[in-house]
Design a protein around this motif. Sequence first.
Motif, short mmCIF file in Angstrom:
data_model
loop_
_atom_site.label_atom_id
_atom_site.label_comp_id
_atom_site.label_asym_id
_atom_site.label_seq_id
_atom_site.Cartn_x
_atom_site.Cartn_y
_atom_site.Cartn_z
N VAL A 253 0.86 -1.20 0.00
CA VAL A 253 0.00 0.00 0.00
C VAL A 253 0.89 1.24 0.00
O VAL A 253 1.79 1.36 0.83
CB VAL A 253 -0.93 0.01 1.24
N GLU A 254 0.63 2.14 -0.92
CA GLU A 254 1.41 3.37 -0.99
C GLU A 254 1.26 4.15 0.31
O GLU A 254 0.16 4.32 0.82
CB GLU A 254 0.94 4.22 -2.16
N GLN A 255 2.37 4.67 0.79
CA GLN A 255 2.33 5.43 2.03
C GLN A 255 1.45 6.67 1.90
O GLN A 255 0.75 7.04 2.84
CB GLN A 255 3.74 5.82 2.46
N ARG A 256 1.48 7.32 0.75
CA ARG A 256 0.67 8.53 0.60
C ARG A 256 -0.82 8.22 0.61
O ARG A 256 -1.63 9.06 0.99
CB ARG A 256 1.06 9.30 -0.66
N VAL A 257 -1.21 7.01 0.19
CA VAL A 257 -2.61 6.60 0.28
C VAL A 257 -3.02 6.52 1.75
O VAL A 257 -4.05 7.06 2.15
CB VAL A 257 -2.84 5.26 -0.43
N ALA A 258 -2.19 5.86 2.55
CA ALA A 258 -2.48 5.75 3.98
C ALA A 258 -2.48 7.12 4.64
O ALA A 258 -3.29 7.41 5.54
CB ALA A 258 -1.45 4.85 4.65
N ALA A 259 -1.58 8.01 4.20
CA ALA A 259 -1.52 9.36 4.78
C ALA A 259 -2.76 10.15 4.43
O ALA A 259 -3.29 10.90 5.27
CB ALA A 259 -0.28 10.08 4.27
N SER A 260 -3.26 10.02 3.21
CA SER A 260 -4.48 10.74 2.82
C SER A 260 -5.68 10.25 3.63
O SER A 260 -6.48 11.06 4.11
CB SER A 260 -4.74 10.54 1.32
N VAL A 261 -5.80 8.93 3.79
CA VAL A 261 -6.90 8.38 4.57
C VAL A 261 -6.79 8.83 6.03
O VAL A 261 -7.80 9.18 6.67
CB VAL A 261 -6.89 6.84 4.47
N THR A 262 -5.58 8.85 6.56
CA THR A 262 -5.36 9.34 7.92
C THR A 262 -5.76 10.80 8.05
O THR A 262 -6.44 11.19 9.01
CB THR A 262 -3.87 9.18 8.30
N HIS A 263 -5.37 11.61 7.09
CA HIS A 263 -5.71 13.03 7.09
C HIS A 263 -7.21 13.23 7.09
O HIS A 263 -7.74 14.06 7.84
CB HIS A 263 -5.07 13.71 5.87
N LEU A 264 -7.92 12.49 6.25
CA LEU A 264 -9.37 12.63 6.18
C LEU A 264 -10.02 12.34 7.53
O LEU A 264 -10.90 13.09 7.99
CB LEU A 264 -9.93 11.70 5.11
#
Length: 213
Positions: free
Chosen positions: A33-44
């Motif tokens: 899983v791309e780290q930026r995908v996880a970061a975006s979901v975390t941000h939301l």
Amino acid sequence: MAELLDDPAVLGERVAFARNHLAAAGGRPPEAVEQRVAASVTHLGLVARLLSPAFAVAVLDGALLGYGLREARWQPTPGGLFPLSLPARDAVPVADPAELAARFAAEVLDGPVRELGEAVAAYSVSPRIRWGNVASAVNGAAAGVARSRPELGLEEREFTRHLLAVPPLRGAGTVAADGTGFRRRSCCLIYRAAPDRAGALCGDCVLAGPPAA
């Protein structure tokens, strides 16, 4: 919540948790899983929890409740609905919905929400995606008010419309003509966490087409 700004490890732990969770859901190792995908979901999840109290006060009381990350206290439990405590402060009444939206944008969106977004930028999450996440969080807060206080539907729709029309949210989302359906103009990227990047789309995703009327 200022530790999210002051200690990169705190945000890093939440991103890692989201990455592990998303990977497990697809039966894959975390590195798939791309780290930026996880970061975006975390941000939301973070931004939705952070702005919801101020949004509710704006609609229910027609008032502005401002606060910063250095005043907000939290228990960083996994997931989005973590316990949140805000300073004891009287909300400031603002009679005009357009003015209330402008002041909300200046004090909440350009304050703690922007600070949080700038911290997440370290994970290569673009401003377009971050502000799309904020627009999605606003729509989620609006839906929550509509469910719990349906008699305030008119006030909720009017405030939401004004808020999405002022910077920095202008252009981040589209509301249907009847004021109910919503579609953001970016994607939170969560679909990319699934195998072959073929995950389901969120209900307000730009990739799902125009908002329902």
